[in-house]
Write an enzyme that holds these catalytic residues in place. Structure first.
Site, short mmCIF file in Angstrom:
data_model
loop_
_atom_site.label_atom_id
_atom_site.label_comp_id
_atom_site.label_asym_id
_atom_site.label_seq_id
_atom_site.Cartn_x
_atom_site.Cartn_y
_atom_site.Cartn_z
N LYS A 139 -6.10 7.97 -5.81
CA LYS A 139 -7.29 8.62 -5.24
C LYS A 139 -7.69 9.82 -6.07
O LYS A 139 -6.84 10.49 -6.66
CB LYS A 139 -7.00 9.07 -3.80
CG LYS A 139 -5.83 10.03 -3.67
CD LYS A 139 -5.54 10.37 -2.21
CE LYS A 139 -4.21 11.08 -2.06
NZ LYS A 139 -3.78 11.30 -0.69
N PHE A 162 -12.33 -2.55 2.96
CA PHE A 162 -12.02 -2.48 1.53
C PHE A 162 -10.91 -3.44 1.10
O PHE A 162 -10.52 -3.45 -0.06
CB PHE A 162 -11.72 -1.04 1.08
CG PHE A 162 -10.66 -0.34 1.91
CD1 PHE A 162 -9.32 -0.64 1.76
CD2 PHE A 162 -11.04 0.62 2.83
CE1 PHE A 162 -8.36 0.01 2.50
CE2 PHE A 162 -10.08 1.27 3.60
CZ PHE A 162 -8.74 0.97 3.43
N ARG A 215 -8.12 5.19 9.21
CA ARG A 215 -7.70 3.88 8.69
C ARG A 215 -7.61 2.89 9.85
O ARG A 215 -7.03 3.21 10.89
CB ARG A 215 -6.33 4.05 8.03
CG ARG A 215 -5.77 2.80 7.36
CD ARG A 215 -6.21 2.76 5.94
NE ARG A 215 -5.64 1.70 5.15
CZ ARG A 215 -4.81 1.89 4.11
NH1 ARG A 215 -4.41 3.11 3.80
NH2 ARG A 215 -4.40 0.89 3.39
N ARG A 221 3.60 3.32 -1.72
CA ARG A 221 2.69 4.22 -2.43
C ARG A 221 3.08 4.17 -3.92
O ARG A 221 4.21 4.50 -4.27
CB ARG A 221 2.88 5.65 -1.91
CG ARG A 221 1.89 6.66 -2.47
CD ARG A 221 2.35 8.08 -2.20
NE ARG A 221 2.50 8.43 -0.79
CZ ARG A 221 1.49 8.77 0.02
NH1 ARG A 221 0.27 8.81 -0.44
NH2 ARG A 221 1.72 9.08 1.28
N GLU A 262 -11.75 1.51 6.86
CA GLU A 262 -11.77 2.90 7.31
C GLU A 262 -12.94 3.04 8.31
O GLU A 262 -14.07 2.64 7.99
CB GLU A 262 -11.99 3.82 6.10
CG GLU A 262 -11.87 5.29 6.39
CD GLU A 262 -10.46 5.85 6.19
OE1 GLU A 262 -9.48 5.08 6.06
OE2 GLU A 262 -10.34 7.09 6.18
N LYS A 293 -14.17 6.50 -1.49
CA LYS A 293 -13.11 6.92 -0.58
C LYS A 293 -13.77 7.44 0.70
O LYS A 293 -14.42 8.48 0.69
CB LYS A 293 -12.24 8.02 -1.19
CG LYS A 293 -11.12 8.44 -0.26
CD LYS A 293 -10.18 9.42 -0.88
CE LYS A 293 -8.92 9.61 -0.04
NZ LYS A 293 -9.12 9.73 1.37
P1 ATP Z 1 -1.85 10.15 2.02
O1 ATP Z 1 -2.34 8.78 2.28
O2 ATP Z 1 -1.80 10.44 0.57
O3 ATP Z 1 -0.63 10.49 2.77
P2 ATP Z 1 -3.92 11.18 3.64
O4 ATP Z 1 -3.47 10.56 4.87
O5 ATP Z 1 -4.39 12.59 3.70
O6 ATP Z 1 -2.88 11.19 2.49
P3 ATP Z 1 -5.93 10.44 1.98
O7 ATP Z 1 -5.52 11.51 1.05
O8 ATP Z 1 -7.22 10.62 2.67
O9 ATP Z 1 -4.92 10.20 3.10
O10 ATP Z 1 -5.91 9.04 1.16
C1 ATP Z 1 -5.52 7.79 1.60
C2 ATP Z 1 -6.40 7.25 2.70
O11 ATP Z 1 -7.73 7.06 2.24
C3 ATP Z 1 -6.03 5.87 3.17
O12 ATP Z 1 -4.97 5.91 4.08
C4 ATP Z 1 -7.32 5.37 3.82
O13 ATP Z 1 -7.31 5.73 5.18
C5 ATP Z 1 -8.39 6.16 3.12
N1 ATP Z 1 -9.34 5.34 2.33
C6 ATP Z 1 -10.67 5.57 2.30
N2 ATP Z 1 -11.30 4.72 1.50
C7 ATP Z 1 -10.36 3.88 0.99
C8 ATP Z 1 -10.40 2.76 0.10
N3 ATP Z 1 -11.54 2.36 -0.47
N4 ATP Z 1 -9.23 2.16 -0.21
C9 ATP Z 1 -8.07 2.57 0.33
N5 ATP Z 1 -7.95 3.62 1.19
C10 ATP Z 1 -9.09 4.27 1.53
#
Ligand code: ATP
Length: 607
Positions: A451, A369, A252, A445, A329, A247
């Protein structure tokens, strides 16, 4: 259709508090629109002239308008604005004696004028914008002026967002929300609420909606990720082997590439389909190089950030594949040490750009990814495993600004924990677990993608994204900085309200405090915003327009012990909340919901 009719409709909608009533009123209004008008109205309802992914901003502030009107009327417009509490209502009063009964403008005339303001750029642009605006105001009736100025100052806020427009379209077509899934998918693929409005009021709407497909240069909504409370839960939820990826903690970014003059489908941009060949000049649709360029980068918020990351654009151009859409990302990268930079450093690059510095002193890489489109064909309905196999086959040797993220097949809990620890030790935020089967599902979602962040072992299972609804002056030294703490809220989907649940004063350094204080002063309100609910004990010194999204961490989720209105925020609050980030790149409609906070609370209890 006359613009006056639209202004009257806006007035009607503004008086309604029920979302359902708004939806059905909007659906009936669309009945009087042809395809072009429907598309324009859809954009205007959201205070824009184009979809989010087209950089078409007014860049005109309330302050500029107040100065303009003060100079012209010689009245104290600023004082009036403070008394009335809103720029539209201020103009309604101040401008009455200078206006006409009705402008006789059609919707498309006003749309052209708005585009003229958007396209006025560069030195001297503020004077040019002022004269366009003044000339226009002289022709408008007070009601028309009220909404015209709200649109150009970014203050329209009618209470409908892109998602609620999908309900409107469903009600228009079948009388209820039964077409939700089809519409969500169509919107997920094209991210253009105006283009869909054009389809909806046209012939064979349902068939056309079903056929909306990926077009290069038009972003696809980003797939979202669910949270789990423990490693065990992963294996309870996924029956078969799983794909695990690092992650990355950055921005994004969806990368589109196509050969010049060879866009997918036909050569038209989706969003101007029903607007072309009309009086609006083709130049207006040029919007810089947007549609001639062969590479475009979009954030999860659909913002076009192509200009911001030239090294990613160059790497994409250099790849031998003719056309593709990659999900990735962007993360700051220390080339000397071969290490990730922190999230804060990555965002610094973005911030610098937004204040006009074309910074390349914080180098970045894009870690890919997923693969959503390749050489002429969309892959979004293909299984995740298949998409990732194609990604690896085609992009496996990619290096430089664009790099392939590792995808590891894992079948045991030990392996999973080991991989998680490896990622965290490398400076990553955690892991993302993906199911083998099922398509990409834009904007959705669910538990096919989950995650696990490094915070799982302490604090909350995840951070909370909230919107600022007010602030407190604070005491002592902080009061001299103009701000002591902020009041933050989450979204209550059931009630369609923002529920203010906690005051955040920790985690904000002096510089940031000053920055936030200046920004919040500009959007202060006389009373609490219409859709905000709060406990009396949390009432802030100043209310603000819910606009700035922040990320907050806390020690734990607690039951709100004050005796007030119990259902606000699901009766939950945060213990020792601290600000992690101000100005998240998220729309207010995407903040954490009450339902999500309740789920996060349960995850912690059950883990
Ligand atoms: P949420 O998406 O749950 O609203 P958030 O914006 O705080 O919360 P994160 O909790 O960081 O986002 O988790 C989702 C994000 O993780 C994705 O939108 C993407 O930007 C990021 N990400 C990083 N690595 C990956 C991956 N391998 N696959 C998918 N998403 C990833």
């Amino acid at each position: 259709m006359k613009y006056l009719e639209l202004a009257k409709f806006f007035e009607k909608i503004e008086g309604l508090s029920s979302r359902n009533e708004m939806t059905s009123e909007m659906a009936s209004f669309l009945k009087g629109c042809d395809q072009k008008e429907a598309q324009i109205v859809a954009y205007l309802m959201l205070g824009r002239v184009a979809p989010l992914f087209v950089n078409a901003e007014f860049n005109y502030s309330e302050k500029s308008l107040i100065n303009l009107l003060t100079e012209y009327t010689k009245e104290n417009v600023s004082k009036k604005r403070k008394e009335v509490g809103d720029i539209g209502d201020t103009v309604l009063e101040v401008w009455e004696k200078y206006s006409k009964n009705s402008s006789n403008y059609d919707i498309s005339d006003i749309y052209e004028l708005l585009w003229k303001i958007v396209n006025t750029k560069g030195t001297g642009s503020i004077n040019q914008k002022n004269s366009t605006i003044l000339e226009c105001l002289k022709k408008l009736s007070p009601l028309e002026s009220k909404y015209f100025v709200r649109i150009i100052c970014g203050e329209l806020r009618l209470g409908l967002n892109a998602r609620s427009m999908l309900d409107v379209y469903s009600v228009y077509l079948v009388g209820d929300k039964g077409l939700k899934d089809i519409l969500e998918h169509a919107y997920g693929v094209c991210a253009d609420i105006g283009y869909l409005a054009g389809i909806v009021v046209g012939e064979n709407a349902q068939e056309k909606l079903n056929n909306v497909d990926v077009r290069l240069g038009t972003p696809i909504l980003s797939r979202l990720v669910e949270r789990v409370g423990s490693f065990n839960e992963i294996f309870e939820r996924f029956e078969k082997d799983i794909i695990v990826q690092p992650k990355f903690d950055g921005l994004r970014c969806q990368i589109h590439k196509w050969s010049k003059g060879r866009q997918a489908g036909d050569n038209k941009t989706v969003w101007s389909e029903y607007l072309q060949n009309e009086n609006i000049s083709q130049g207006l649709f040029g919007v810089g190089e947007a549609f001639n360029s062969e590479v475009r980068l979009f954030t999860r918020n659909l913002e076009d950030v192509t200009e911001m990351f030239p090294e990613i654009v160059e790497s994409a151009r250099n790849l031998p594949m003719e056309s593709f859409v990659l999900d990735s990302e962007i993360v700051g990268w220390d080339y000397k040490k071969g290490k990730f930079l922190s999230y804060q450093e990555t965002m610094q690059r973005r911030r610098k750009y937004s204040i006009g510095e074309k910074s390349t002193d914080i180098p970045v890489k894009s870690f890919v990814f997923d693969l959503l489109y390749l050489d002429g064909g969309s892959l979004i309905t293909k299984d995740t495993k298949k998409r990732l196999d194609s990604l690896e086959n085609k992009f496996g040797s990619t290096t430089g600004g664009i790099e392939l993220a590792e995808s590891k097949l894992i079948s045991s809990l030990d392996e999973l924990k080991e991989y998680f620890n490896k990622c965290v030790n490398e400076g990553l935020e955690g892991i993302i677990v993906k199911q083998f089967e099922e398509g990409y599902k834009p904007g959705i979602r669910n538990f096919e993608w989950v995650k696990i962040k490094k915070s799982i072992e302490k604090d909350l299972v995840d951070t909370v994204d909230m919107v600022i609804v007010g602030y407190y002056y604070g005491s002592g030294r902080r009061s001299t900085l103009g701000l002591g703490a902020i009041l933050c809220g989450i979204y209550n989907e059931k009630e369609d309200t923002i529920d203010a649940i906690c005051k955040v004063g920790t985690g904000i350094g002096d510089d940031l405090l000053k920055e936030i204080s200046i920004k919040l002063k500009e959007i202060s309100l006389k009373d609490s915003p219409k859709n905000v609910r709060y406990q009396d004990s949390l009432k802030p010194d100043v209310w603000v327009q819910p606009q700035y999204v922040v990320t907050v961490d806390a020690d734990e989720i607690t039951k709100n012990i004050s005796k007030g209105k119990k259902d606000i925020g699901g009766g939950l609050s945060l213990r020792f909340p601290r600000l992690i980030e101000f100005g998240r790149d998220k729309l207010v409609e995407d903040i954490t919901t009450v339902e999500e906070l309740v789920k996060m609370d349960n995850l912690r209890k059950n883990s």
